[in-house]
Design a protein around this motif. Structure first.
Motif, PDB file in Angstrom:
ATOM      1  N   THR A 120      38.684  79.459  33.297  1.00 39.01           N
ATOM      2  CA  THR A 120      40.119  79.655  33.116  1.00 39.01           C
ATOM      3  C   THR A 120      40.852  78.702  34.040  1.00 39.01           C
ATOM      4  N   LEU A 121      41.899  78.062  33.537  1.00 39.99           N
ATOM      5  CA  LEU A 121      42.708  77.203  34.387  1.00 39.99           C
ATOM      6  C   LEU A 121      43.482  78.081  35.367  1.00 39.99           C
ATOM      7  N   VAL A 122      43.233  77.889  36.655  1.00 41.43           N
ATOM      8  CA  VAL A 122      43.859  78.707  37.694  1.00 41.43           C
ATOM      9  C   VAL A 122      44.888  77.861  38.426  1.00 41.43           C
ATOM     10  N   THR A 123      46.125  78.350  38.487  1.00 43.84           N
ATOM     11  CA  THR A 123      47.198  77.654  39.180  1.00 43.84           C
ATOM     12  C   THR A 123      47.431  78.291  40.542  1.00 43.84           C
ATOM     13  N   LEU A 124      47.358  77.477  41.588  1.00 39.22           N
ATOM     14  CA  LEU A 124      47.530  77.974  42.951  1.00 39.22           C
ATOM     15  C   LEU A 124      48.834  77.441  43.536  1.00 39.22           C
ATOM     16  N   ALA A 125      49.766  78.339  43.798  1.00 30.21           N
ATOM     17  CA  ALA A 125      50.961  77.966  44.543  1.00 30.21           C
ATOM     18  C   ALA A 125      50.560  77.739  45.998  1.00 30.21           C
ATOM     19  N   PRO A 126      51.384  77.133  46.815  1.00 30.13           N
ATOM     20  CA  PRO A 126      51.054  77.012  48.237  1.00 30.13           C
ATOM     21  C   PRO A 126      50.725  78.388  48.824  1.00 30.13           C
ATOM     22  N   ILE A 130      26.311  80.965  40.739  1.00 34.55           N
ATOM     23  CA  ILE A 130      27.752  81.035  40.955  1.00 34.55           C
ATOM     24  C   ILE A 130      28.497  81.168  39.633  1.00 34.55           C
ATOM     25  N   SER A 131      29.716  81.685  39.726  1.00 33.29           N
ATOM     26  CA  SER A 131      30.612  81.783  38.576  1.00 33.29           C
ATOM     27  C   SER A 131      31.528  80.571  38.541  1.00 33.29           C
ATOM     28  N   PRO A 132      32.273  80.386  37.439  1.00 33.74           N
ATOM     29  CA  PRO A 132      33.351  79.393  37.461  1.00 33.74           C
ATOM     30  C   PRO A 132      34.415  79.843  38.461  1.00 33.74           C
ATOM     31  N   VAL A 133      35.368  78.976  38.725  1.00 31.73           N
ATOM     32  CA  VAL A 133      36.500  79.357  39.568  1.00 31.73           C
ATOM     33  C   VAL A 133      37.326  80.411  38.846  1.00 31.73           C
ATOM     34  N   LEU A 134      37.662  81.477  39.555  1.00 27.05           N
ATOM     35  CA  LEU A 134      38.381  82.613  39.013  1.00 27.05           C
ATOM     36  C   LEU A 134      39.680  82.813  39.809  1.00 27.05           C
ATOM     37  N   PRO A 135      40.694  83.452  39.227  1.00 24.69           N
ATOM     38  CA  PRO A 135      41.951  83.633  39.969  1.00 24.69           C
ATOM     39  C   PRO A 135      41.833  84.670  41.075  1.00 24.69           C
ATOM     40  N   GLY A 136      42.641  84.545  42.107  1.00 22.38           N
ATOM     41  CA  GLY A 136      42.698  85.532  43.175  1.00 22.38           C
ATOM     42  C   GLY A 136      41.593  85.390  44.188  1.00 22.38           C
ATOM     43  N   SER A 137      41.526  86.330  45.114  1.00 29.42           N
ATOM     44  CA  SER A 137      40.548  86.260  46.198  1.00 29.42           C
ATOM     45  C   SER A 137      39.319  87.119  45.966  1.00 29.42           C
ATOM     46  N   THR A 189      35.337  72.050  27.864  1.00 25.79           N
ATOM     47  CA  THR A 189      36.492  71.388  27.285  1.00 25.79           C
ATOM     48  C   THR A 189      37.216  72.352  26.371  1.00 25.79           C
ATOM     49  N   GLY A 190      38.248  71.856  25.707  1.00 24.03           N
ATOM     50  CA  GLY A 190      39.033  72.710  24.844  1.00 24.03           C
ATOM     51  C   GLY A 190      40.311  73.112  25.547  1.00 24.03           C
ATOM     52  N   GLN A 191      41.112  73.954  24.912  1.00 19.53           N
ATOM     53  CA  GLN A 191      42.381  74.374  25.484  1.00 19.53           C
ATOM     54  C   GLN A 191      42.150  75.545  26.417  1.00 19.53           C
ATOM     55  N   PRO A 192      42.272  75.335  27.751  1.00 17.77           N
ATOM     56  CA  PRO A 192      41.999  76.435  28.670  1.00 17.77           C
ATOM     57  C   PRO A 192      43.145  77.413  28.738  1.00 17.77           C
ATOM     58  N   GLY A 193      42.822  78.663  29.098  1.00 21.14           N
ATOM     59  CA  GLY A 193      43.855  79.627  29.408  1.00 21.14           C
ATOM     60  C   GLY A 193      44.378  79.335  30.794  1.00 21.14           C
ATOM     61  N   THR A 194      45.448  79.990  31.195  1.00 13.96           N
ATOM     62  CA  THR A 194      46.041  79.744  32.500  1.00 13.96           C
ATOM     63  C   THR A 194      46.179  81.049  33.245  1.00 13.96           C
ATOM     64  N   ALA A 195      45.828  81.036  34.537  1.00 11.04           N
ATOM     65  CA  ALA A 195      45.994  82.213  35.371  1.00 11.04           C
ATOM     66  C   ALA A 195      46.676  81.789  36.657  1.00 11.04           C
ATOM     67  N   ALA A 196      47.810  82.416  36.964  1.00  8.02           N
ATOM     68  CA  ALA A 196      48.498  82.092  38.197  1.00  8.02           C
ATOM     69  C   ALA A 196      47.850  82.845  39.336  1.00  8.02           C
ATOM     70  N   SER A 197      47.796  82.217  40.525  1.00  9.23           N
ATOM     71  CA  SER A 197      47.171  82.847  41.670  1.00  9.23           C
ATOM     72  C   SER A 197      48.068  82.714  42.880  1.00  9.23           C
ATOM     73  N   THR A 208      51.969  72.928  44.480  1.00  8.94           N
ATOM     74  CA  THR A 208      51.177  73.723  43.540  1.00  8.94           C
ATOM     75  C   THR A 208      50.098  72.834  42.938  1.00  8.94           C
ATOM     76  N   CYS A 209      48.893  73.388  42.750  1.00 11.08           N
ATOM     77  CA  CYS A 209      47.800  72.615  42.153  1.00 11.08           C
ATOM     78  C   CYS A 209      46.937  73.542  41.308  1.00 11.08           C
ATOM     79  N   THR A 210      46.003  72.966  40.550  1.00  8.78           N
ATOM     80  CA  THR A 210      45.180  73.762  39.649  1.00  8.78           C
ATOM     81  C   THR A 210      43.692  73.544  39.921  1.00  8.78           C
ATOM     82  N   MET A 211      42.884  74.549  39.555  1.00  3.08           N
ATOM     83  CA  MET A 211      41.426  74.456  39.595  1.00  3.08           C
ATOM     84  C   MET A 211      40.895  74.948  38.253  1.00  3.08           C
ATOM     85  N   TYR A 212      39.795  74.318  37.791  1.00  7.24           N
ATOM     86  CA  TYR A 212      39.234  74.698  36.495  1.00  7.24           C
ATOM     87  C   TYR A 212      37.736  74.423  36.460  1.00  7.24           C
ATOM     88  N   GLY A 213      36.980  75.378  35.968  1.00  3.18           N
ATOM     89  CA  GLY A 213      35.549  75.174  35.752  1.00  3.18           C
ATOM     90  C   GLY A 213      34.703  75.478  36.977  1.00  3.18           C
TER      91      GLY A 213
END
Length: 247
Positions: free
Chosen positions: A168-174, A239-246, A48-56, A127-132
């Protein structure tokens, strides 16, 4: 390779030379999800808390599924959080496909194993997001521990909570991608896993995206065995949390 992925490789404490292995396990696009079986997808208390954001952005293909197994740090389930970017809904299983990226194998005299990214691709038109943390199972032939190996979230979160990483909050465009890094140990020499397990080769990776209860499936690495540590207190496969990119 991103600094984030390098830090997760260091956490594996596998050492040795790194041999890049092209994945031949198959990259067919995943199709939809299946309803979680009874007991699967059990909710966890996500970060919880204020997550950072990473665009992907980018592209990807194929798939994975999972089931919860006992304690909160194991297996598949909904270990994410409701954190989302303003006005952007989280990614649902039906928005995603998965595939395994390029694996890196470590081989030395003491420990063998490696890492491989489980890549999520946004196949929807929004566009959607993944976190944790999501959940990941390896499935394969019968074994003294059973045919399913539910992977721990983070290296050893019960002993060292920091080893779970900072989501990190990861934002995924289409067409955009995110990934969960799978760190795994393979048998070496006469090593024997939990319950006398030997030479267990998974056939598929089953994953549940964070906060979801249905799964995706993609083939495991061809011919690569995994040391079963189902009963171990400290494990080398996690496993790690969800991370940005491939990757």
């Amino acid at each position: 390779m991103s600094g984030t992925r390098r830090s997760w490789r260091r956490a594996a404490v596998l050492g040795g030379a790194v041999l890049t292995l092209g994945v031949t396990a198959g990259c067919a696009a995943g199709t939809g999800g299946t309803a979680a079986p009874s007991g699967a997808g059990g909710a966890d208390s996500g970060q919880t808390g204020q997550p950072g954001t990473a665009a992907s952005t980018g592209s990807g293909t194929a798939a994975g599924e999972a089931t919860a197994a006992g304690g909160a740090v194991f297996g598949t389930g909904t270990a994410g959080t409701s954190a989302t970017a303003a006005g952007v809904e989280r990614c649902h299983t039906g928005d995603l496909s998965t595939h395994l990226g390029t694996a890196a194998l470590n081989r030395d005299s003491g420990v063998t194993g490696g890492t491989v990214p489980l890549v999520y691709t946004n196949t929807s038109n929004r566009t959607c997001t993944m976190y944790g943390f999501g959940g990941v199972d390896l499935r394969g032939p019968d074994d003294p521990n059973g045919p399913v190996y539910s992977l721990r979230r983070g290296a050893n979160p019960q002993q060292d909570p920091a080893s779970g990483g900072t989501p990190t909050l990861v934002t995924l465009a289409p067409g955009g991608t995110a990934h969960t890094l799978i760190t795994f140990v393979t048998p070496s020499g006469d090593s024997v896993g939990s319950a006398g397990s030997t030479d267990w080769i998974p056939t598929e990776v089953v994953s549940t995206p964070p906060d979801e209860t249905t799964q995706l499936t993609t083939p495991w690495l061809t011919g690569i065995s995994v040391l079963r540590q189902d009963m171990a207190t400290r494990v080398g496969t996690y496993i790690s949390p969800v991370l940005p990119g491939s990757e």
